[in-house]
Structure formats: C-alpha cells, structure tokens
Design an enzyme around this catalytic site. Structure first.
Site, PDB file in Angstrom:
ATOM      1  CG  ASN A  89     -49.336  -9.688  -7.369  1.00 45.91           C
ATOM      2  OD1 ASN A  89     -49.529  -8.923  -8.307  1.00 45.91           O
ATOM      3  ND2 ASN A  89     -48.210 -10.364  -7.230  1.00 45.91           N
TER       4      ASN A  89
ATOM      5  CG  HIS B  15     -44.684  -4.269 -11.467  1.00 49.60           C
ATOM      6  ND1 HIS B  15     -43.882  -5.380 -11.439  1.00 49.60           N
ATOM      7  CD2 HIS B  15     -43.914  -3.251 -11.910  1.00 49.60           C
ATOM      8  CE1 HIS B  15     -42.669  -5.046 -11.863  1.00 49.60           C
ATOM      9  NE2 HIS B  15     -42.659  -3.757 -12.162  1.00 49.60           N
TER      10      HIS B  15
ATOM     11  CG  PHE C  62     -44.591 -17.405 -12.457  1.00 47.73           C
ATOM     12  CD1 PHE C  62     -44.471 -16.109 -12.929  1.00 47.73           C
ATOM     13  CD2 PHE C  62     -43.568 -17.921 -11.674  1.00 47.73           C
ATOM     14  CE1 PHE C  62     -43.360 -15.320 -12.630  1.00 47.73           C
ATOM     15  CE2 PHE C  62     -42.456 -17.146 -11.358  1.00 47.73           C
ATOM     16  CZ  PHE C  62     -42.352 -15.844 -11.842  1.00 47.73           C
TER      17      PHE C  62
ATOM     18  CE1 TYR D 107     -44.244  -8.419 -14.820  1.00 50.83           C
ATOM     19  CE2 TYR D 107     -45.933  -8.447 -16.521  1.00 50.83           C
ATOM     20  CZ  TYR D 107     -45.500  -8.063 -15.270  1.00 50.83           C
ATOM     21  OH  TYR D 107     -46.320  -7.315 -14.457  1.00 50.83           O
TER      22      TYR D 107
ATOM     23  CE  LYS E 231     -48.727  -7.007 -11.097  1.00 56.08           C
ATOM     24  NZ  LYS E 231     -48.233  -8.296 -10.547  1.00 56.08           N
TER      25      LYS E 231
ATOM     26  NE  ARG F  91     -39.504  -4.504  -4.128  1.00 55.43           N
ATOM     27  CZ  ARG F  91     -40.129  -5.267  -5.022  1.00 55.43           C
ATOM     28  NH1 ARG F  91     -40.710  -4.728  -6.073  1.00 55.43           N
ATOM     29  NH2 ARG F  91     -40.178  -6.574  -4.870  1.00 55.43           N
TER      30      ARG F  91
ATOM     31  CB  THR G 172     -45.296 -11.634  -4.152  1.00 49.69           C
ATOM     32  OG1 THR G 172     -44.133 -10.834  -4.367  1.00 49.69           O
ATOM     33  CG2 THR G 172     -45.889 -12.028  -5.484  1.00 49.69           C
TER      34      THR G 172
ATOM     35  CD  GLU H  45     -39.797  -2.526 -13.727  1.00 44.31           C
ATOM     36  OE1 GLU H  45     -39.620  -3.741 -13.571  1.00 44.31           O
ATOM     37  OE2 GLU H  45     -40.359  -1.810 -12.851  1.00 44.31           O
TER      38      GLU H  45
END
Length: 141
Positions: free
Chosen positions: A112, A115, A57, A49, A9, A85, A91, A126
């Site tokens: 964070n 992703h 959020f 998203y 990110k 993960r 998160t 995705e």
C-alpha cells in the site's frame, strides 16, 4: 509544529513513485525535514511492527517491508499526523479517496505504498526509532 514519520514502502520505491509522492506531500503543506533511503533488515522490521506480531498478516508485512529499499522521512507541519494520514488515504487502495497516495500509487492492500504514524505518541517513538544518533536501522544490506 507537529512531526510524523513517513515511510515510502518498497512497492512505491520500486515503481519509481518516490518523487511523485514527495511532490504530493510538499504540495499538501507538509515539509520533509529528514529523509534517508535504506533497506530494513528482518530484525528491524519485526521489531518495528511488533504490535502486529499476533496478527495473521505479520509475516507477510515483514517480508514485504524488507523486500526492497524504503524511504524513511520525517514530515513537519500543522497537524502533520492528521494531514499526512488524510493524504495517505485508506489502507485498502480500492477504498481510498481519489487523489490520495494509496489510490494513486498502491498496488494492493498489502502493498500500500506508504506508512504514517497514527498518533503523537507513536510518531515520537517511530521517529526516534529511525532517526537517533546511533540508530539501529542505518544498516544497509
């Protein structure tokens, strides 16, 4: 072999953590089989998203993900989704285990660092979203 989507990110890219994150990914046993650095448009971010559109959020998430360059990658390996993960960590970086990507590189709950897909079905969706022949997200700004 299983594949999963990884997005590094804007916070992590801006802070120069791309190589360190990729080193951790590779040393965990996952292979990076596709990678591109790009800017996401607001349209792409809202669509990507959309499952979070009703959450409070959502707008903050969209604004954040379009705030700078991201690195979008496909990772491959045995149990790639679960492995990645686990490597990402919780998160919330304050709750993430030591040595995880979010503990090491995230700024906050909303910034964070990374992703990752959460299921086989979502990984396929995705990955196809970002790596199709005529993908919509290849635009840069």
């Amino acid at each position: 072999m299983e594949t999963t989507l990884c997005i590094i990110k804007p916070d992590a890219v801006k802070n120069g953590f791309e190589d360190k994150i990729n080193e951790k990914i590779i040393s965990s046993g996952l292979k990076i089989i596709k990678s591109k650095k790009t800017f996401l448009t607001e349209e792409i971010a809202r669509d990507f998203y959309k499952e979070h559109a009703s959450k409070p959020f959502f707008n903050e998430l969209v604004e954040f993900i379009i705030s700078g360059e991201v690195v979008v990658q496909v990772l491959e390996g045995d149990n790639a989704i679960k492995s990645y993960r686990s490597l990402m960590g919780a998160t919330n970086p304050d709750e993430a285990e030591e040595g995880t990507l979010r503990k090491l590189f995230a700024e906050s709950l909303s910034k964070n660092a990374v992703h990752g897909s959460d299921s086989i079905d979502n990984a396929k969706i995705e990955i196809d979203y970002f790596f199709q022949e005529n993908e919509i997200c290849s635009r840069t700004r």
